[in-house]
Scaffold this motif. Structure first.
Motif, PDB file in Angstrom:
ATOM      1  N   ARG A 266      17.727  18.497  17.131  1.00 18.60           N
ATOM      2  CA  ARG A 266      18.629  17.351  17.018  1.00 18.60           C
ATOM      3  C   ARG A 266      18.808  16.864  15.589  1.00 18.60           C
ATOM      4  NH1 ARG A 266      14.240  15.348  20.245  1.00 18.60           N
ATOM      5  NH2 ARG A 266      12.668  14.268  19.001  1.00 18.60           N
TER       6      ARG A 266
ATOM      7  N   ASP B 115      16.465  11.940  12.301  1.00 21.96           N
ATOM      8  CA  ASP B 115      16.969  10.663  12.797  1.00 21.96           C
ATOM      9  C   ASP B 115      16.875   9.645  11.662  1.00 21.96           C
ATOM     10  OD1 ASP B 115      17.524   8.283  14.066  1.00 21.96           O
ATOM     11  OD2 ASP B 115      16.366   8.771  15.878  1.00 21.96           O
TER      12      ASP B 115
ATOM     13  N   GLU C  79      18.226   6.725  11.266  1.00 22.76           N
ATOM     14  CA  GLU C  79      18.026   5.334  11.692  1.00 22.76           C
ATOM     15  C   GLU C  79      16.550   5.070  11.986  1.00 22.76           C
ATOM     16  OE1 GLU C  79      20.513   4.362  14.946  1.00 22.76           O
ATOM     17  OE2 GLU C  79      22.398   4.587  13.828  1.00 22.76           O
TER      18      GLU C  79
END
Length: 704
Positions: free
Chosen positions: A322, A325, A327
């Motif tokens: 993925r 990340d 954030e």
């Protein structure tokens, strides 16, 4: 025997990796034909025998089970199916797993000491218990360089003899009874002779320089090993980790495994790479449904890539998960006080935070991740190797982490000096002496500075020692400050007398600090000439030591118009040594390097000369080149190209070789094989099961 076992374990470590690499290459090549199956069977058979030698019963058991399966396929002329491929692959992974826990050599692969700080050098590795495979072409090149050096040494001996003859002629001309000789003719003859010797000395020095340069290049190349020797075994480990962590499968791609780098550097990167692979499994996981929606392959793919850019080695671990990340990273950085809430989230800065100790975006820890130490260990390892690490988003998806480090690490004894704001290292091999010269003793001759050096003898001098003038040069003039003056401190100058192949020069430095062993990296020194400064040493602390190449240093000084004194070293000759009685020579033929090493050690310990061959074809070539040198042959049966039975037949059918006794030593203990060997002319047949070194020694003594 403990020392021998440690040595054999080191040899086996190299051998098993080579067998697994070849077998995996065969599996990756596609459908297996009979020839490929036979090669896999032979390597599994050799692996089993080698594991027995070092008493690794777990590895031997896996190899035995796989060997039996492969034998049934070969014996029944059956096609290799998907289940067979899976069984071979699983067995390779299982052997890899056993070897991770197996007792290794006393000197294991170096791992960066993360507790010693960013200025620490990598742990010392003197190579004890470790082995590398060297291409025959590389050994041939080293032999060629050795011949060049011997040739240059012979020419220098002749030059010295010619010089002594010239000196003797000068002495004769100076005798009272030779006063009638024409002085001008004598002087002209001596001048021509000296000029001839000078030109020959220059040619010899050039030959030495070229040979030493080639020798350095070849020796550096020998220390380089393919990345696959260390990283090739990680694929099976990663698949096992993935199965244990989430029960799923993962595809592992290894790219650039033939890239060669310093063995110690590759070994030091192994643990950081394992950290990155584990991290990719944990943080890159996605559900099959999400992967399908994103258009990704159903099975996650991890890619380990090794490549070279200049003198830097780049090792990357990429996943197709993925991705980072940002954030979550920003939120974690704010909670830890590493950034302000109103600070703009710059991706490069955020991704650099993940390498801080204790930083993790994972909610809870398990045995694989979540404690925030894995990536900080990776960053510390890179810094210890004087490199760096970075994380970036993959294209089109996933995460890529790349470590960049110098391609090699070497230990050198250097004199650490100071020149202005630079710390300079001079290799100890080229330093003849260190001198403190008073300013009042420095002489100016034709606009050049010299200093007197006593206790040096001119080879043409008739009796006494004389003080000689040696050129004196500020070292700073060769490091980018051409108008630098002599660094005088407290009325004197610190001088390093550098000597290479008869060329001498004194280089003035500000200060001499210490002589120490430094770990030298092939790192480019920004602002300095990489040919003159080929490496950088890192003592404890943050200040680098720029290590000079003394050959280039003297060449640059000479090219700038330097005129140095040429001092020949005192020579001497030794009388011829008495020829020793030749011990018996045993030719050991076995495709297993572990078995060859064991037999060689046993035989050499008991006074035998030992030659080694990897199969019957190589052994037969050696026998035909020097049939009178070999007294007995000890050969395995199961080998590539030509097996032991074929070698036995070839020896018995050649009149020049037929008198050499042949001993068959193999794990094939069937009565038919034993009968075939003895009927074919073997003087003895030894089985490897329950091998005792006394049996081998008694057998050889019996056939000689």
């Amino acid at each position: 025997m403990d020392t021998l076992r440690q040595e054999l374990l080191g040899v086996f470590d190299a051998e098993y990796r080579d067998h697994l690499r070849v077998i995996r290459d065969i599996l990756a090549a596609g459908p297996m034909d009979a020839r490929a199956l036979g090669e896999v069977f032979r390597r599994v058979h050799s692996l089993k025998g080698a594991a027995r030698v070092v008493d690794l019963s777990d590895v031997e058991g896996v190899a035995h089970v796989l060997e039996s399966r492969l034998f049934r396929l070969l014996d029944g002329h059956q096609e290799v199916g998907a289940d067979d491929i899976a069984a071979i692959s699983a067995a390779m992974d299982q052997i890899d797993a056993y070897m991770q826990d197996a007792p290794g050599p006393e000197e294991t692969a170096p791992v960066p000491d993360v507790a010693s700080g960013p200025g620490a050098a990598p742990p010392r590795d003197d190579g004890g218990g470790s082995y590398v495979q060297v291409p025959v072409a590389r050994l041939d090149a080293l032999v060629g360089v050795t011949h060049d050096l011997l040739s240059a040494a012979e020419r220098q001996e002749r030059l010295w003899a010619d010089l002594e003859e010239l000196v003797a002629g000068a002495r004769r001309a100076a005798r009272p009874d030779m006063a009638t000789a024409d002085p001008a003719a004598v002087l002209a003859r001596l001048t021509r002779g000296l000029a001839t010797l000078g030109r020959e000395r220059g040619r010899i020095a050039g030959q030495f320089d070229r040979a030493m340069l080639r020798l350095g290049e070849e020796m550096r190349a020998v220390t380089l090993v393919p990345a696959g020797t260390v990283f090739g075994s990680l694929a099976g480990m990663v698949r096992q980790i993935a199965r244990e962590h989430g029960g799923g499968e993962v595809t592992v791609r290894l790219v650039g495994m033939d890239m060669r780098a310093d063995r110690r550097v590759i070994q030091a990167l192994r643990d950081p790479v394992i950290h990155l692979l584990r991290n990719a499994i944990v943080h890159g996981q996605e559900s099959p449904e999400r992967r399908q929606e994103a258009g990704k392959p159903p099975v996650p793919v991890l890619t380990l890539t090794v490549r070279m850019v200049g003198v830097r080695l780049l090792v990357s671990v990429a996943d197709d998960g993925r991705g980072p990340d940002l954030e979550a990273i920003a939120a974690r950085a704010i909670r830890q006080g590493l950034m302000q809430r109103d600070e703009p989230p710059v991706p490069e800065k955020l991704l650099a935070r993940v390498f801080d100790p204790g930083f993790s975006t994972r909610g809870e820890a398990d045995r694989l991740a979540g404690r925030g130490m894995g990536l900080s260990v990776v960053a510390e390892a890179a810094r210890t190797l004087h490199g760096s690490v970075r994380m970036e988003a993959g294209i089109p998806w996933g995460t890529v982490v790349t470590m960049t480090v110098p391609v090699s690490q070497r230990q050198r004894t250097v004199l650490v000096t100071e020149i202005g704001e630079l710390t300079i290292g001079l290799p100890g091999r080229a330093i003849e002496r260190l001198v403190r010269v008073r300013q009042a003793d420095i002489r100016l001759v034709d606009g050049r500075t010299y200093f007197p050096l006593e206790d040096r003898r001119d080879p043409t001098a008739i009796g006494q020692a004389e003080a000689s003038l040696v050129p004196l040069v500020p070292l700073a003039t060769l490091l980018g400050t051409p108008d630098a003056g002599l660094p005088v401190h407290d009325g004197a100058v610190s001088v390093v007398l550098v000597a290479v192949d008869g060329l001498h020069c004194g280089f003035a430095v500000d200060r001499m600090h210490e002589v120490r062993i430094l770990q030298i990296s092939d790192a480019e020194a920004i602002g300095l000439d990489s040919e003159l400064v080929p490496g950088v040493g890192w003592p404890r602390g943050d200040r680098p030591v720029f290590v000079l190449n003394p050959d280039t240093l003297l060449a640059r000084w000479q090219a700038g118009g330097g005129t140095g004194g040429s001092f020949a070293g005192a020579g001497g000759t030794a009388g011829p040594a008495a020829a020793p009685v030749r011990p018996p020579t045993v030719l050991v033929v076995d495709d297993s390097i572990t078995t060859r090493t064991l037999q060689k050690t046993i035989l050499q310990t008991h006074g035998y000369d030992v030659l080694l061959a990897t199969d019957g074809m190589e052994a037969l070539s050696m026998l035909r080149r020097s049939p009178g040198r070999i007294d007995v042959i000890v050969t395995d049966v199961e080998m590539p190209r030509m097996d032991g039975f074929g070698l036995l037949d070839a020896v018995r059918s050649d009149p020049r070789l037929s008198s050499i006794p042949v001993v068959l030593m193999t794990s094939r203990n069937e009565e038919a094989d034993i009968r075939r060997g003895l009927d074919g002319g073997a003087r003895a047949y030894i089985t490897k099961q329950g091998f005792e070194q006394g049996d081998l020694l008694d057998t050889i003594r019996g056939v000689l």
